[in-house]
Design a protein around this motif. Sequence first.
Motif, mmCIF file in Angstrom:
data_model
loop_
_atom_site.group_PDB
_atom_site.id
_atom_site.type_symbol
_atom_site.label_atom_id
_atom_site.label_comp_id
_atom_site.label_asym_id
_atom_site.label_seq_id
_atom_site.Cartn_x
_atom_site.Cartn_y
_atom_site.Cartn_z
ATOM 1 N N GLN A 77 0.879 -1.360 -0.086
ATOM 2 C CA GLN A 77 0.011 0.148 0.020
ATOM 3 C C GLN A 77 1.047 1.314 -0.098
ATOM 4 O OE1 GLN A 77 -2.085 -1.372 3.230
ATOM 5 N NE2 GLN A 77 -3.802 -2.282 2.073
ATOM 6 N N ALA A 95 -3.769 -1.978 -3.614
ATOM 7 C CA ALA A 95 -2.482 -2.379 -3.286
ATOM 8 C C ALA A 95 -1.750 -2.760 -4.572
ATOM 9 C CB ALA A 95 -2.604 -3.909 -2.600
ATOM 10 N N GLY A 139 -3.726 -8.303 3.447
ATOM 11 C CA GLY A 139 -3.084 -8.279 2.036
ATOM 12 C C GLY A 139 -3.675 -8.927 1.282
#
Length: 290
Positions: A77, A95, A139
Amino acid sequence: MSTRAESYLVGLIGDGVMPSLTPPMHERAAEVHGLRYLYRPIDLTELELPASGIGELLQAGAKLGFNAFNVTHPCKQLVLGHLDDISPTARAIGAVNTVVIQDGKFIGHNTDASGFSRGLAEGLPGARKKKVLQLGAGGAGAAVAYALLASGTEQLHIVDLDEDRVNHRVQELRKNFPQALVHAATPAQVPQLLGEVDGLLNATPIGMHHHPGLPLDIAALESRHWVADCIYRPVDTELIVAARNLGCQVLDGGYMAVGQAVDAFEIITGIRPETQQVRGHLLELLEKGL
Ligand SMILES: NC(=O)C1=CN([C@@H]2O[C@H](COP(=O)(O)OP(=O)(O)OC[C@H]3O[C@@H](n4cnc5c(N)ncnc54)[C@H](O)[C@@H]3O)[C@@H](O)[C@H]2O)C=CC1
Ligand SMILES: O=C1C[C@@](O)(C(=O)O)C[C@@H](O)[C@@H]1O
């Protein structure tokens, strides 16, 4: 000696990336295609560099002749603010894991999502994916949830021990997929939700070598469910083994690992490696205990 146009210099930037198997996967794929290609891990922990320095690292990489980088935890990020352009998918997920340097410009992509999608299509062909229960909203969870919804999942229930994290993720996903039902659930709701869904996806670290165990109580798991894991060390997690023993269709984390590598390699070189060959290589490396 060779110029940036004649050979490839690629790096993987992140914490604890020295043992990563992505560099050997890329280098072997390049060998198969007769490319000169070097891929080095750039470990922030070993170098005692802060993740916040990702922008300076990219600039230095460009000056030193790098063609591209993979970027991993904790920079996926942080890197967003240092790019000249970002692919629509990477922007939607928030991301980036692949940065290519083109004419001095940094272009960001997300191959975790595209790689998982391809793995899903190849490893679980024909499996019903209308309703899915996902564990983990970090993530990897952000990328695989995006991939599921983009490939037609209509109801996605996401469970995470971190309530704020899962609520934030659900809000972001709803913005991108307003037609889908995306719901934040609690661990207590897992048994009931398992009764309603087609498949289960693990995007938590539970099951990794250093986080052994099962990420949920599997008492309500049935042979009609498919079960996918993001973890590929080990490739046969306790969850994958238990699901296979129950007769479930399974997708191990090696599919995502190979998918993200194959898609990044194609973005970097324009050449698409043979997925089965890369998977064979990954399994060989894992077998050797690398
Ligand atoms: N196959 C591949 O290419 C990739 C695999 N991974 C794997 O995915 C896993 C997750 O990675 P990240 O998302 O980066 O980690 P992360 O730390 O960003 O997120 C993990 C999330 O799981 C949650 N969690 C932990 N235990 C839980 C439980 N029992 N139930 C529900 N939620 C729980 C945590 O609260 C956290 O939000 C790791 O094992 C990593 O190795 C990650 C990236 C790529
Ligand atoms: O997160 C991951 C895993 C990875 O860092 C690896 O070490 O294999 C490689 C990255 O491209 C990917 O996004």
